[in-house]
Motif scaffolding. Sequence first.
Motif, mmCIF file in Angstrom:
data_model
loop_
_atom_site.group_PDB
_atom_site.id
_atom_site.type_symbol
_atom_site.label_atom_id
_atom_site.label_comp_id
_atom_site.label_asym_id
_atom_site.label_seq_id
_atom_site.Cartn_x
_atom_site.Cartn_y
_atom_site.Cartn_z
ATOM 1 N N ASP A 188 0.775 -1.095 -0.408
ATOM 2 C CA ASP A 188 0.115 0.117 -0.358
ATOM 3 C C ASP A 188 0.820 1.231 -0.045
ATOM 4 O O ASP A 188 0.559 2.533 -0.602
ATOM 5 N N LYS A 189 2.424 0.823 0.784
ATOM 6 C CA LYS A 189 3.212 2.294 0.585
ATOM 7 C C LYS A 189 4.202 2.033 0.093
ATOM 8 O O LYS A 189 4.767 0.928 0.502
ATOM 9 N N TRP A 190 4.522 3.346 -0.296
ATOM 10 C CA TRP A 190 6.268 3.114 -0.650
ATOM 11 C C TRP A 190 6.575 2.005 -2.247
ATOM 12 O O TRP A 190 7.218 2.529 -2.981
ATOM 13 N N CYS A 191 5.670 1.582 -2.106
ATOM 14 C CA CYS A 191 5.820 0.377 -3.358
ATOM 15 C C CYS A 191 5.333 1.114 -4.550
ATOM 16 O O CYS A 191 4.145 1.342 -5.157
ATOM 17 N N PRO A 192 6.178 1.127 -6.013
ATOM 18 C CA PRO A 192 6.104 1.938 -7.100
ATOM 19 C C PRO A 192 5.086 0.849 -7.782
ATOM 20 O O PRO A 192 5.195 -0.941 -7.757
ATOM 21 N N PRO A 205 5.629 -5.831 3.510
ATOM 22 C CA PRO A 205 5.438 -4.340 3.140
ATOM 23 C C PRO A 205 6.492 -3.709 4.221
ATOM 24 O O PRO A 205 7.444 -2.568 3.830
ATOM 25 N N LEU A 206 7.259 -4.380 5.086
ATOM 26 C CA LEU A 206 8.222 -3.472 6.217
ATOM 27 C C LEU A 206 9.443 -3.555 5.442
ATOM 28 O O LEU A 206 10.749 -2.561 4.846
ATOM 29 N N MET A 207 9.711 -4.478 4.740
ATOM 30 C CA MET A 207 10.773 -5.101 4.222
ATOM 31 C C MET A 207 11.043 -3.890 2.416
ATOM 32 O O MET A 207 11.920 -3.711 1.917
ATOM 33 N N SER A 208 9.798 -3.691 2.165
ATOM 34 C CA SER A 208 9.585 -2.522 1.175
ATOM 35 C C SER A 208 9.676 -1.356 0.585
ATOM 36 O O SER A 208 10.126 -0.475 0.362
ATOM 37 N N GLU A 209 9.582 -0.877 2.549
ATOM 38 C CA GLU A 209 10.349 0.420 2.771
ATOM 39 C C GLU A 209 11.839 0.744 3.538
ATOM 40 O O GLU A 209 11.754 2.093 3.861
#
Length: 508
Positions: free
Chosen positions: A93-97, A212-216
Motif C-alpha cells: 500500500d505504501k512506498w511500493c511503485p 511491506p516492512l522490507m519494501s519500505e
Amino acid sequence: MFCLHDRKMQKKLKKEWARWSGLFTGQPLNDVKCYFGEKVALYYLWLGWYTKLLVPAAALGVVVFLYGLAFFNTNPLIKEVCESNITMCPRCDKWCPVWQLSDTCTYAKVSHLFDNEGTVAFAMFMAIWATLFLELWKRHRARHVSRWKVYDWCEEEEELILEIVNDPNCNPKQFRHSYLRSTLVLTLVTLMLMLIIGLAQALVVFRVVAAPLMSEGSIKFIRDHANTVAIMIGAVLHYLTIQIMTRVNRWVALKLCDIEKTNSFAAMERNFTVKMFTFQFFTLFSSLFYVAFFLGRINGHPGEYARIAGRRLEECHPSGCLTDLFIQMAVIMLLKQTLNNIFEFIVPWLRNCLRRKTAKKLQRKCGQCYRKACHNNQGQYDACDICKLRDWLYNYHLAHTDAFSLFNEFLEMVVQFSFTTIFVAAFPLAPLLALINNVFEIRLDAIKMVNLERRLVPRKTNDIGELCMQGYINDTLSTAVLSHAGVGNDFLPDQMITSGGFNVTECR
C-alpha cells in the motif's frame, strides 16, 4: 537398561559396515540382525530398499529439471512475460511503485526449470512410484522375515510370556476401556493440532507484516525482492518451528500414552506412533498446504484486497505461486537434511569425546590387566573381572539410548518420504536430495549405533510398525494425488492492469 558392546562383533561391524569408506557397499544385514536384533535390521533393510528405489525417481527428476533448462529460452509463455508491456499494481500500500510484468522475466525462466511440461508427468510417476514402493517393500520384508523365522511372531504374546517367566505369580494386565480417558485424550489431541495450525498461521502473519516492512527498507536489494526475502525468512522460521515442535510433540505424545494406560508396551508403542506421526504431519505441512492451496487465492484482487488488521494479505511471487512453494521446499529440505545430519553425528561424537576422559580416569582405578587370554582376539577365553569392569565403564559413558531411539530415525525417513511425494511437483529435485542424504544416512546411523551409542537392547519383530507405517504412507499417497491435482501455477499474477491507463486507487 542397555546391553554391552561385544568387542569382537563391534570390530567386525566397523570393518564391514560402520565406516564412511563403505558408502556404496552392501549391508551385512544378517550380522546386524544377530548383533542388534531384528528390529534394527529391519530398519536398515527398509532404509536400504527405500534408497535403492529412489534412484529412478531421482534420475527422472533430474531429467525434468534439465528439460526445463534446455527449453526455457523458447517457451512461449516465458516469451509472453518477457516481451510484455503490461503495468502491474504496487505490491504494497505504501512506498511500493507500479512495476512492469517484464521485470519478472528472469524469475519466469527460473520457475520453468521446475514447472514445465514434464512436471505433470513426473508428478504422476511419483504417485505410481510411491504405490509400487509400498507393495514391493511388503514382498521384500516378507522374504527376509521368513528367512529370519519371525514371520508369525507376535510381540504382545512374547511380552506376556516374558512377564510370566520373570514372575510366575504375575497377574495379567486387564485393559478396561474408559470413556473419560478417551475423551480427555481426544480433546488434548485436538487442542495440540489447533496449536500446531495456529503456529502455521503465525508464520503467515509474519510474512504479511514482514513483506511491506522490507519494501519500505533502506537496502535496495531487500526492497526490490521483499516478497522473496520474506518467504525465505519464513521458511527458516518454519524449519526452527519444526525442530522445536518435534521435541514438544514427542513429549506430548508420551504423556497422552501414559493417560491411556495401555495393557502392553507394544500397544503403547503403536499409540505413540500414531500420535507422533499425526502431530509431525501437521507441523511439517500446515504452512506448505497454505502456500500450495490458499496463497494467492484468498488475497483478493486490485481494488478489493483481503486484509488482516488493515494489512494486505501476502501475494504470490511475481513469477507465480509455485515459486513460493519451491522456495519453501528447498529451504526446509536442505536445512533439515544437512543440519540434522551434522548435529546427529557431531553432538554424540563430542559427548563421547568428553565422556571418554572421565571413563579413562575411572578405568585407571580399576587396575591394569596383564592376562594374555583377555587380549585374545579369538574370543576363546572369558575376560577377567578387571577387563569386565573396564568394559562396563566404557559402555556406560557412551551416548544414551532408549526404546524409542530407533523410532526417531524411522520418523525422520518417513517424513522425508512425505516430502518427496506430496509436493514433488514444486520441487522435482527432492528425490535426488533424498537419495544423496540417504546414502550418507545409512553409514551415519551405523557409525552412531556401533561406535558412539550404547548398544540397543535386541528386540524381535517382523515389521517396523507395519500397520502404522502403511496407514501413514497410504494417507501420504492420497494427499500426494490431491496436491498434484490442486497445485498449479499462474504465469500472470492478479495485480495486472489491462486498461490502457490506470488509476492508482483501483489497485487498493
